[in-house]
Design a protein around this motif. Sequence first.
Motif, short mmCIF file in Angstrom:
data_model
loop_
_atom_site.label_atom_id
_atom_site.label_comp_id
_atom_site.label_asym_id
_atom_site.label_seq_id
_atom_site.Cartn_x
_atom_site.Cartn_y
_atom_site.Cartn_z
N GLU A 149 33.17 -17.22 16.34
CA GLU A 149 32.45 -15.98 17.01
C GLU A 149 31.80 -15.22 16.01
O GLU A 149 30.79 -14.61 15.94
N ASN A 150 32.83 -14.67 15.37
CA ASN A 150 32.70 -13.88 14.21
C ASN A 150 31.57 -14.06 13.21
O ASN A 150 30.57 -13.50 12.74
N GLU A 151 31.87 -15.49 12.83
CA GLU A 151 30.83 -15.90 11.95
C GLU A 151 29.45 -16.04 12.20
O GLU A 151 28.36 -15.87 11.38
N TYR A 152 29.10 -16.20 13.61
CA TYR A 152 27.85 -16.74 14.09
C TYR A 152 27.15 -15.44 15.01
O TYR A 152 26.07 -15.21 14.93
N LEU A 153 27.98 -15.06 15.72
CA LEU A 153 27.58 -13.82 16.66
C LEU A 153 27.70 -12.43 16.36
O LEU A 153 27.05 -11.66 16.75
N ASN A 154 28.44 -12.15 15.47
CA ASN A 154 28.55 -10.75 14.63
C ASN A 154 27.14 -10.44 14.00
O ASN A 154 26.50 -11.21 13.35
N PRO A 155 26.46 -9.35 14.64
CA PRO A 155 25.09 -9.28 13.85
C PRO A 155 25.13 -9.32 12.55
O PRO A 155 24.03 -9.68 11.88
N ILE A 156 26.24 -8.75 11.88
CA ILE A 156 26.34 -8.69 10.31
C ILE A 156 25.91 -10.04 9.87
O ILE A 156 25.44 -10.18 8.77
N ASN A 157 26.56 -10.98 10.43
CA ASN A 157 26.35 -12.42 9.95
C ASN A 157 25.35 -13.52 10.39
O ASN A 157 25.37 -14.67 10.38
N HIS A 158 24.26 -12.74 11.15
CA HIS A 158 23.14 -13.49 11.76
C HIS A 158 22.38 -14.50 10.82
O HIS A 158 22.04 -15.39 11.26
N ASN A 159 22.37 -14.27 9.47
CA ASN A 159 21.73 -15.16 8.55
C ASN A 159 22.46 -16.53 8.55
O ASN A 159 21.90 -17.29 7.79
N ASN A 160 23.70 -16.45 9.02
CA ASN A 160 24.45 -17.71 9.22
C ASN A 160 23.79 -18.64 9.74
O ASN A 160 24.02 -20.04 9.83
N ILE A 161 22.76 -18.31 10.73
CA ILE A 161 22.28 -19.38 11.59
C ILE A 161 21.38 -20.31 10.85
O ILE A 161 20.82 -21.29 11.24
N SER A 162 20.95 -19.81 9.42
CA SER A 162 19.95 -20.75 8.71
C SER A 162 20.92 -21.75 7.92
O SER A 162 20.47 -22.95 7.38
N VAL A 180 21.93 -29.78 24.41
CA VAL A 180 21.91 -28.26 23.99
C VAL A 180 20.48 -28.02 24.12
O VAL A 180 19.46 -28.41 23.86
N THR A 181 20.07 -26.48 24.64
CA THR A 181 18.78 -25.83 24.56
C THR A 181 18.24 -25.65 23.37
O THR A 181 17.03 -26.09 23.10
N GLY A 182 18.99 -25.38 22.27
CA GLY A 182 18.28 -25.19 20.88
C GLY A 182 17.55 -23.93 20.74
O GLY A 182 16.98 -23.70 19.45
N ASP A 183 17.36 -23.19 21.97
CA ASP A 183 16.55 -21.96 21.33
C ASP A 183 17.20 -20.73 21.88
O ASP A 183 16.46 -19.70 22.51
N LEU A 184 18.39 -20.85 21.87
CA LEU A 184 19.23 -19.57 22.29
C LEU A 184 20.01 -18.85 21.08
O LEU A 184 21.21 -18.73 21.20
N PRO A 185 19.46 -18.57 20.16
CA PRO A 185 19.99 -18.17 18.90
C PRO A 185 20.57 -16.78 19.19
O PRO A 185 20.08 -15.84 19.93
N PRO A 186 21.64 -16.57 18.43
CA PRO A 186 22.46 -17.13 17.63
C PRO A 186 23.82 -18.07 18.38
O PRO A 186 24.60 -18.51 17.73
N MET A 187 23.55 -18.20 19.55
CA MET A 187 24.39 -19.26 20.39
C MET A 187 24.10 -20.63 19.99
O MET A 187 25.05 -21.44 19.64
N ASP A 188 22.95 -21.10 20.17
CA ASP A 188 22.58 -22.53 19.75
C ASP A 188 21.14 -22.43 19.14
O ASP A 188 20.39 -21.58 19.63
N TYR A 189 20.70 -23.09 18.18
CA TYR A 189 19.65 -23.20 17.47
C TYR A 189 19.43 -24.56 16.55
O TYR A 189 20.38 -25.01 16.18
N ILE A 190 18.31 -25.06 16.84
CA ILE A 190 17.68 -26.23 16.40
C ILE A 190 16.61 -25.90 15.49
O ILE A 190 15.56 -25.35 16.13
N ALA A 191 16.59 -25.87 14.14
CA ALA A 191 15.36 -25.49 13.14
C ALA A 191 14.20 -26.37 13.28
O ALA A 191 14.42 -27.33 13.89
#
Length: 274
Positions: A149-162, A180-191
Amino acid sequence: MKRKIFLFLFALVLILVSSPVYAAGLKVGFIKKLQTTEEEYYKEIMNFWAGKGWVILGSDHEVTDVNFYDSLVMMILALNSGEVDEIILPEFVAEYVIKNNPDYYASCMSKGASVGMSLGFREKNEKLAEEWDKTLITMRNDFTIYRLENEYLNPINHNNISKPVEFENFPGQPTIKVAVTGDLPPMDYIAEDGRPSGFSTAILAELGKRLKVNIKLVNVDSGSRAVALLSKRVDVVFWYEKFTELEFQPDIPEGVILSEPYYYFNTFIHVRRK
């Protein structure tokens, strides 16, 4: 007398024209809920706002209409075209969207309706549901979920989505197909290159590792989650919303059973264009 009536009507028109948009009410967009209509959901949330603690903070506007959309992309298109005046998103999604779209801003906040995000299984697949639910509880107890949660949902770490999430391969073991929906960043994301990332996806990879099963991701729209699951196109769905403070469950279709929520939130951001 006629002059007074004219001046009164003219003043009234000026008041209406100069009033902010919320005086006439707003059309808002939500991600589609699978067990209710737009009209029913509007009535329920307005009742909840009025009497059970879900309040709009920082604004005095009134919601008068609700539109459902099958994906975040469609919600944003509706906002850009003026089909809706604002879209209402979970706080962590709104923060990401606003950060990456300088034309958007947070108009206000809704707070108080607690929502749990859960995995969905078919009712006749209780064994799989029990195994995954038990593993999720273990991951919560050993703080793995909190770390992710901290790694992906903390706004400070949003760059981790890449950073893509890696799934381990277990030759000879079962393959579980997960929607997965793939378009609900940073919850889930497909590039664009097809690589999955995000908080839910990282939880999913950890589940596969602990259960020693192969995970195959299947990208679906939010509105197609139940169809994908009940038609056996997939075995599991990330995610369903379980409202802990509503008398009815607008997002849980018949024939679906849920895990215990792996994440809770109770803050929504209203996003508008500048």
